[in-house]
Enzyme design. Structure first.
Site, PDB file in Angstrom:
ATOM      1  N   HIS A 180       0.874  -1.184   0.000  1.00  0.00           N
ATOM      2  CA  HIS A 180       0.000   0.000   0.000  1.00  0.00           C
ATOM      3  C   HIS A 180       0.911   1.233   0.000  1.00  0.00           C
ATOM      4  O   HIS A 180       2.023   1.194   0.539  1.00  0.00           O
ATOM      5  CB  HIS A 180      -0.839  -0.048   1.277  1.00  0.00           C
ATOM      6  CG  HIS A 180      -1.881   1.007   1.406  1.00  0.00           C
ATOM      7  ND1 HIS A 180      -1.604   2.297   1.799  1.00  0.00           N
ATOM      8  CD2 HIS A 180      -3.222   0.962   1.226  1.00  0.00           C
ATOM      9  CE1 HIS A 180      -2.728   2.996   1.854  1.00  0.00           C
ATOM     10  NE2 HIS A 180      -3.726   2.207   1.509  1.00  0.00           N
TER      11      HIS A 180
ATOM     12  N   ASP B  43       3.123  -4.040   8.132  1.00  0.00           N
ATOM     13  CA  ASP B  43       1.896  -3.264   7.984  1.00  0.00           C
ATOM     14  C   ASP B  43       0.737  -4.243   8.154  1.00  0.00           C
ATOM     15  O   ASP B  43       0.419  -5.007   7.245  1.00  0.00           O
ATOM     16  CB  ASP B  43       1.904  -2.612   6.592  1.00  0.00           C
ATOM     17  CG  ASP B  43       0.551  -2.017   6.217  1.00  0.00           C
ATOM     18  OD1 ASP B  43      -0.410  -2.163   6.982  1.00  0.00           O
ATOM     19  OD2 ASP B  43       0.476  -1.416   5.129  1.00  0.00           O
TER      20      ASP B  43
ATOM     21  N   GLN C 100      -4.512  -4.884   7.245  1.00  0.00           N
ATOM     22  CA  GLN C 100      -5.525  -5.818   6.718  1.00  0.00           C
ATOM     23  C   GLN C 100      -5.466  -7.184   7.397  1.00  0.00           C
ATOM     24  O   GLN C 100      -6.185  -8.101   7.003  1.00  0.00           O
ATOM     25  CB  GLN C 100      -5.344  -5.997   5.203  1.00  0.00           C
ATOM     26  CG  GLN C 100      -5.539  -4.721   4.401  1.00  0.00           C
ATOM     27  CD  GLN C 100      -6.983  -4.217   4.403  1.00  0.00           C
ATOM     28  OE1 GLN C 100      -7.907  -4.914   4.808  1.00  0.00           O
ATOM     29  NE2 GLN C 100      -7.174  -2.992   3.947  1.00  0.00           N
TER      30      GLN C 100
ATOM     31  N   LYS D  96     -10.438  -0.467  10.611  1.00  0.00           N
ATOM     32  CA  LYS D  96     -10.603  -1.665   9.781  1.00  0.00           C
ATOM     33  C   LYS D  96     -10.956  -2.879  10.643  1.00  0.00           C
ATOM     34  O   LYS D  96     -11.088  -3.990  10.142  1.00  0.00           O
ATOM     35  CB  LYS D  96      -9.323  -1.936   8.997  1.00  0.00           C
ATOM     36  CG  LYS D  96      -9.008  -0.835   7.976  1.00  0.00           C
ATOM     37  CD  LYS D  96      -7.855  -1.211   7.103  1.00  0.00           C
ATOM     38  CE  LYS D  96      -7.250  -0.051   6.370  1.00  0.00           C
ATOM     39  NZ  LYS D  96      -8.099   0.525   5.319  1.00  0.00           N
TER      40      LYS D  96
ATOM     41  N   CYS E  10      -4.886   2.501  -3.534  1.00  0.00           N
ATOM     42  CA  CYS E  10      -3.628   3.032  -2.962  1.00  0.00           C
ATOM     43  C   CYS E  10      -2.505   2.017  -3.116  1.00  0.00           C
ATOM     44  O   CYS E  10      -1.661   1.864  -2.217  1.00  0.00           O
ATOM     45  CB  CYS E  10      -3.795   3.425  -1.497  1.00  0.00           C
ATOM     46  SG  CYS E  10      -5.020   4.706  -1.251  1.00  0.00           S
TER      47      CYS E  10
HETATM   48  N1  C6P Z   1      -6.374   0.654   2.940  1.00  0.00           N
HETATM   49  C1  C6P Z   1      -8.209   0.199   1.431  1.00  0.00           C
HETATM   50  O1  C6P Z   1      -9.310   0.442   0.933  1.00  0.00           O
HETATM   51  P1  C6P Z   1      -4.960   4.078   7.256  1.00  0.00           P
HETATM   52  O2  C6P Z   1      -5.544   4.934   6.187  1.00  0.00           O
HETATM   53  O3  C6P Z   1      -3.725   4.708   7.876  1.00  0.00           O
HETATM   54  O4  C6P Z   1      -5.947   3.634   8.279  1.00  0.00           O
HETATM   55  O5  C6P Z   1      -4.493   2.723   6.543  1.00  0.00           O
HETATM   56  C2  C6P Z   1      -3.631   2.763   5.444  1.00  0.00           C
HETATM   57  C3  C6P Z   1      -3.379   1.378   4.949  1.00  0.00           C
HETATM   58  C4  C6P Z   1      -2.126   0.828   5.121  1.00  0.00           C
HETATM   59  N2  C6P Z   1      -1.858  -0.428   4.738  1.00  0.00           N
HETATM   60  C5  C6P Z   1      -2.779  -1.213   4.184  1.00  0.00           C
HETATM   61  C6  C6P Z   1      -2.427  -2.613   3.793  1.00  0.00           C
HETATM   62  C7  C6P Z   1      -4.063  -0.710   3.950  1.00  0.00           C
HETATM   63  O6  C6P Z   1      -4.985  -1.487   3.392  1.00  0.00           O
HETATM   64  C8  C6P Z   1      -4.362   0.626   4.324  1.00  0.00           C
HETATM   65  C9  C6P Z   1      -5.709   1.227   4.018  1.00  0.00           C
HETATM   66  C10 C6P Z   1      -7.698   1.087   2.551  1.00  0.00           C
HETATM   67  O7  C6P Z   1      -7.537  -0.756   1.064  1.00  0.00           O
HETATM   68  C11 C6P Z   1      -7.779   2.522   2.165  1.00  0.00           C
HETATM   69  S1  C6P Z   1      -6.718   2.936   0.837  1.00  0.00           S
END
Ligand code: C6P
Length: 415
Positions: free
Chosen positions: A132, A209, A212, A235, A373
């Protein structure tokens, strides 16, 4: 997530779980909502909404600052939330649990506070091909600041990143390895325990990270042996605006604060400031107290259902959806790793993913369309965007049926 758990479908009552989420009862465009965008942000159960409401109604005050009753209650709830998070991911102690705004901020914190003071020109930061943007751009920023170089271990056409490929890209200049636990665009589950081992063998640290992963599988940071683990509350059925960085205490101790302000200090004079102990050294300013309370309630909720049961349920949905979608004429699955979490990305011949998303929305079916993203992933598969359906504890088999039905409609429209 390979292990298929032995469980009969009836052991998990998805209808009952669905009823715990008030928003799922609403309609959009005059149709019942079918929410298949939980990887972007999951919905909240009534218990989380109520916990936040209770906090705001009865206990709110600033934390760590007052001797008065409300401040003590708020502090107590905030610190209990930290302890709840510690237990959820098996961090060594609450000193290793730093509250942030989310995964993105957690990774930026490590890039600026751990990496920036250490990296020398020519040092390497190793990512993987499926990251991401939140796990790419912070490293590019720190590379530009230090003269370090960002590299990426490849994936294959299924979206699998192998430990062998990661190991082959680690050398004596590699100081940091940073990878997703689960890919948001492909669903691939990465072998992070093995990646930790090859990183450590070469003297690099590993940041995972986990955005997910935490809602879908048991995460034990001690067993994974990673140095940093980042995730977001929104999430995993909790509020937005709060997330976590779990870090090894020894490393966090060595790292300078990355933001200055109240709460992260012990003493301040114009000549010199001394910093607070862990984890407060990294929590400048008033934190998201109600967010922490909501996150703790979300963990309570997940554990009341049982993470293994949620996982088994989602794996059944993934199998069923994969089978049904593969039968749709012209549909290409993007991301076919054998070890996947509850995400299905796809394209359909002759229909742009954004058009697909719009048609599905008119049917009440919420999916995400775009690059998620993860532009390097799109480039690798040669597509501008994909459609993505993602599942959660409240997703029902009937939601998959609604998706398949809406896809048939879209194919009619584009005939
Ligand atoms: N992915 C998706 O629709 P934040 O925005 O900081 O809570 O998370 C960012 C982020 C970082 N790593 C991974 C693997 C992610 O999936 C995400 C967020 C969302 O897939 C929004 S782009």
């Amino acid at each position: 997530m390979n292990a298929k758990l032995e469980m009969t479908p009836n052991e998990y009552d998805a209808e009952r779980v669905w009823r715990d989420f008030p928003i799922l009862r609403r309609e959009v465009h005059g149709r019942p909502l079918v929410y298949l965008d939980s990887a972007a942000s999951s919905q909240r159960p009534a218990s989380v909404i109520a916990a936040v409401d209770r906090y705001e109604t009865f206990h709110h005050a600033n934390v760590h600052r007052g001797v008065h009753q409300l401040s003590q209650e708020a502090t107590d709830l905030f610190e209990r939330a930290r302890a709840r998070v510690r237990g959820y991911v098996n961090a060594g102690s609450t000193r290793e649990v730093v509250f942030t705004r989310g995964t993105t901020e957690s990774i930026n914190l490590v890039a600026q506070s751990y990496a920036r003071p250490r990296l020398q020109p020519g040092d390497e930061i190793l990512l993987t091909a499926l990251e991401h943007h939140a796990n790419i751009v912070p490293w590019q920023l720190v590379a530009a600041q230090t003269g370090a170089v960002v590299k990426a271990a490849p994936m294959d056409r299924r979206g699998v990143v192998s430990v062998t490929d990661v190991a082959a890209h680690i050398n004596e200049r590699t100081k940091i390895v940073a990878c997703a636990h689960v890919s948001n665009a492909l669903g691939t589950v990465l072998p992070v325990r093995e990646i930790a081992q090859v990183a450590h063998d070469r003297g690099a640290v590993l940041l995972v990270d986990g955005a997910q992963a935490v809602p879908h599988q048991r995460v034990d940071v001690a067993a994974l042996d990673c140095d940093f683990y980042a995730f977001s509350s929104h999430k995993m059925y909790g509020p937005t605006g709060i997330g976590v960085l779990v870090g090894r205490e020894r490393l966090l101790e060595e790292m300078p604060p990355w933001q200055g302000g109240g709460d992260m200090i012990l003493t301040v004079s114009f000549e010199k400031t001394t910093f607070n102990t862990l984890p407060y050294k990294f929590e400048a300013g008033t934190p998201n107290i109600s967010g922490a309370v909501g996150l703790a309630a979300a963990i309570d909720y997940i554990e009341s259902l049982g993470l293994q049961k949620i996982h088994a349920h989602e794996q059944r949905l993934l199998e069923s959806a994969t089978r049904q979608l593969a039968a749709v004429p012209g549909l290409d699955l993007i991301g076919t790793a054998p070890d996947k979490a509850a995400v299905i990305s796809f394209t359909i011949d002759g229909i742009h993913p954004h058009d697909l998303g719009t048609i599905l929305d008119a049917e009440g079916v919420a999916i995400r369309t775009g690059h998620h993203c993860a532009m390097p992933v799109m480039e690798f598969f040669g597509v501008p965007a994909t459609a993505r359906a993602s599942f959660a504890c409240y997703t029902r088999e009937s939601d998959i049926d609604a998706l398949v039905h809406a896809l048939a409609k879209a194919r009619e429209v584009f005939g």
